[in-house]
Design a protein around this motif. Structure first.
Motif, PDB file in Angstrom:
ATOM      1  N   PRO A 136      -2.850  -8.382   1.552  1.00 10.42           N
ATOM      2  CA  PRO A 136      -2.335  -7.052   1.209  1.00 10.42           C
ATOM      3  C   PRO A 136      -0.811  -6.985   1.220  1.00 10.42           C
ATOM      4  N   TYR A 138       1.833  -3.497   1.229  1.00 10.15           N
ATOM      5  CA  TYR A 138       2.054  -2.059   1.113  1.00 10.15           C
ATOM      6  C   TYR A 138       3.558  -1.777   1.080  1.00 10.15           C
ATOM      7  N   LYS A 191       0.029   0.460  -2.640  1.00 14.06           N
ATOM      8  CA  LYS A 191      -0.376  -0.941  -2.585  1.00 14.06           C
ATOM      9  C   LYS A 191       0.153  -1.629  -3.832  1.00 14.06           C
ATOM     10  N   ASP A 467      -9.940  -3.998  -3.503  1.00 16.01           N
ATOM     11  CA  ASP A 467      -9.605  -2.853  -2.652  1.00 16.01           C
ATOM     12  C   ASP A 467     -10.692  -2.503  -1.644  1.00 16.01           C
ATOM     13  N   GLU A 471     -10.099  -6.265   1.119  1.00 18.80           N
ATOM     14  CA  GLU A 471      -9.377  -5.464   2.109  1.00 18.80           C
ATOM     15  C   GLU A 471     -10.144  -5.457   3.425  1.00 18.80           C
TER      16      GLU A 471
END
Length: 609
Positions: A136, A138, A191, A467, A471
């Motif tokens: 990931p 962010y 994201k 996602d 995730e």
């Protein structure tokens, strides 16, 4: 973090941000500040354990990196670099490659990664996320600054005023049980999508670009079934071999299903007689418990096998804690079992291989047999199709849940809605009624290409895989400070899969035919031909009828977030439908409950469950 207004970034702020993700890197930490730029790093040491501290500076001092992940082909790339290496790790290889070639460096690397690089030559900050979204990234940006991190919670100290709920993303959550990139449930927190880069120049101008995407239908090549099986067998062996690259112990998850069993079979062969550590979870319910199959595979392959038995008390006690780790509602009850499995694996290894991604590349879900229905249902006008299917669904007796899922999916107003609707807890019509005037259709629908199976695969490789499943895999493993590697998502294998015709994936109505044919070469028929069970927990027996009572307490209380923003009448009807036994509403109630637990975890007192 990078400021655009000329103000310095306090190291204390970066340390506070990094501390929120200390579970991701318990082996070391490092900080670097240069006036308006600052990086922090928490390290989980996998390659070059004693060296490669971060943040790291290039040999010429031009670039600085903070990097999460692994460049699995770094040994292959190292000899192509112009400068002598000071370390034995992949971080320096990536850094020097970028310093030499800029964003074109991405053409030479394979692996799973998310990184930030500051380039002093022009003052630009680059953020990059791997091709499939295994790891990931962010970020939060406004006119004054851009901050980035591996988890959303680390951004909160940098956000003026802290977190707010992004109510425009609620409809996407009800459709996916997660939020498709680039959005999140936190307002302003984004994201970076898989296969994308972001460049922020010193003035604050932000550009986002794509450096990789799935092969287009025009790149599909004819291939015989036999050749396709040979190609996948060879590609998977290469991917597993590369995924075993590490300077620490590597193990594998072993559910007893086809995908994980195949990964373990190939990994065990690559280990040349050295026992492979394998890990399974059981639930004490024969409907979902695959432990006997995992035990048979382990015995056949000679692995050193370990099991954890997940109990209802574990499940309930972890809900708020793991919601915090996920930064989002727990999308499925099995997320908690994945965490228990990761915690078990961490006692023996630091890296585990998984079979994630096989279903989304090769059509492994039963729904792929009916992919054409999602595409062609649009021939019936919406005004007729929707009401008719809803009427039929309302008349179904208990036990008809699979048909009910199909009917809800096919009532969607567009092909995209119908394609994603197979995994949606709430249909497009239900979302509209739950949210009322606040309803939004979420992010823009992707352009669907190719035959019906390929179109469905393309959708599932997006929001569902990246996602939700990836995730989940990242957060639940990192909650235990464990690295997860899915060999099926090797770049070469993914590109090969999307250049193969759908006829070798769903063949004679057999989902994932090609994977099962490869499995026959490595495993006994009782494993290769097993029907898909999936990693599910026995939610009904665990709650023993108490799910509706819990839902009533959390969703209907005066301070309920969900009860306050959604249509309370419809929530009441959902509860009554489940309580009366008219329909099994577990996953829909779970979706609402998890949203409530998320809100209380981040914005109020965590619920007593």
């Amino acid at each position: 973090m990078r400021r655009f207004d000329g103000r310095p970034v306090p190291e204390e702020l970066v340390r506070e941000m990094a501390e929120k993700v200390s579970h991701r890197g318990p082996d070391g930490e490092g900080y670097w500040t240069d006036d308006a730029v600052a990086f922090g790093h928490k390290r989980l040491s996998i390659i070059d354990v004693a060296g490669s501290p971060q943040p790291m500076h290039s040999a010429d001092g031009a670039c600085t990196i903070t990097f999460n992940g692994e460049i699995l082909n770094y040994r292959e790339v190292r000899p192509t670099l112009s400068r002598q290496q000071k370390t034995h790790g992949d971080t320096e290889v990536l850094l020097e490659l970028f310093s030499d070639r800029g964003i074109d460096a991405l053409k030479s690397i394979r692996g799973q990664f998310a990184f930030g690089i500051f380039d002093r030559r022009d003052g630009a900050l680059w953020l990059v996320r791997d091709r499939m979204g295994i790891l990931p990234l962010y970020y939060f940006a406004n006119a004054e600054l851009i901050a980035f991190a591996s988890e959303a919670k680390a951004l909160e100290p940098a956000i003026p005023g802290g977190f707010e709920v992004d109510r425009e993303s609620l409809s996407s959550y009800l459709a996916h049980r997660s939020i498709p990139a680039p959005n999140t449930l936190f307002k302003g927190v984004k994201k970076l999508p898989p296969g994308h880069w972001l460049r922020a120049d010193k003035s604050g101008k932000i550009e986002i670009g794509v450096y990789w995407s799935l092969p287009a239908p025009s790149e599909e090549r004819p291939i015989s079934p036999e050749q396709a099986v040979d190609s996948l067998d060879n590609a998977l062996a290469d991917a597993v071999r590369e995924a075993l690259v590490a300077d620490v112990p590597v193990g594998a998850y072993l559910s007893g299903g086809v995908d994980s069993s195949l990964i373990v079979a190939i990994a065990a062969k690559e280990r040349s007689g050295q026992p492979l550590e394998t890990f399974s979870a059981g639930f004490g319910d024969e409907r979902y418990d695959e432990l006997p199959f995992a035990q048979r595979v382990s015995k056949l392959l000679g692995t050193c096998h370990h099991e954890v038995h997940v109990r209802p008390d574990d499940f309930i006690g972890d809900w708020s804690k793991l919601t915090w780790h996920r930064d989002a509602p727990i999308s499925e009850p099995s997320d908690m079992a994945v965490y228990r499995l990761a915690a078990l694996a961490k006692t023996r290894v630091k890296v585990v291989l998984s079979g994630e991604g096989s279903d989304e590349l090769f059509g492994g879900y039963p729904k792929y047999r009916y992919a054409g229905m999602s595409r062609h249902a649009g021939l019936i006008p919406n005004a007729l199709r929707g009401p008719s299917l809803r009427f039929i669904g309302s008349r179904l007796r208990p036990g008809g849940e699979k048909l009910r899922i199909m009917l809800r999916a096919l009532e969607g107003s567009s092909e995209w809605e119908r394609t994603r609707g197979w995994f949606a807890p709430f249909s497009e019509n239900e979302r509209r009624h739950l949210l009322g005037e606040s309803y939004s259709n979420g992010h823009a629908a992707p352009h669907l290409q190719g035959d019906s199976v390929r179109r469905m695969l393309g959708v599932d490789c997006g929001a569902w895989l990246a996602d939700n499943l990836l995730e989940r895999g990242d957060r639940m493993s990192m909650a235990a400070s464990l690295e997860l590697r899915p060999p099926f998502l090797d770049q070469r294998l993914v590109e090969m899969a999307f250049r193969m015709p759908s006829s070798v994936k769903v063949r004679e109505k057999v989902p994932k035919w090609i994977v099962k044919e490869v499995a026959r070469r490595h495993l006994p028929q009782e494993i290769s031909d097993r029907r898909k069970v999936g990693f599910k927990v026995p939610l009904d027996s665990w709650f023993q009828g108490g799910l509706s009572e819990m839902a009533n307490d959390l969703l209907c209380s005066p301070n309920s977030f969900v009860g306050g923003i959604f249509n309370a009448k419809l929530i009441g009807e959902l509860l009554e439908s489940h309580r009366s036994g008219r329909h099994n509403e577990e996953i829909r109630l779970w979706t609402l409950l998890s949203l409530e637990v998320w809100h209380r975890t981040f914005f109020g007192e965590a619920p007593s469950i």
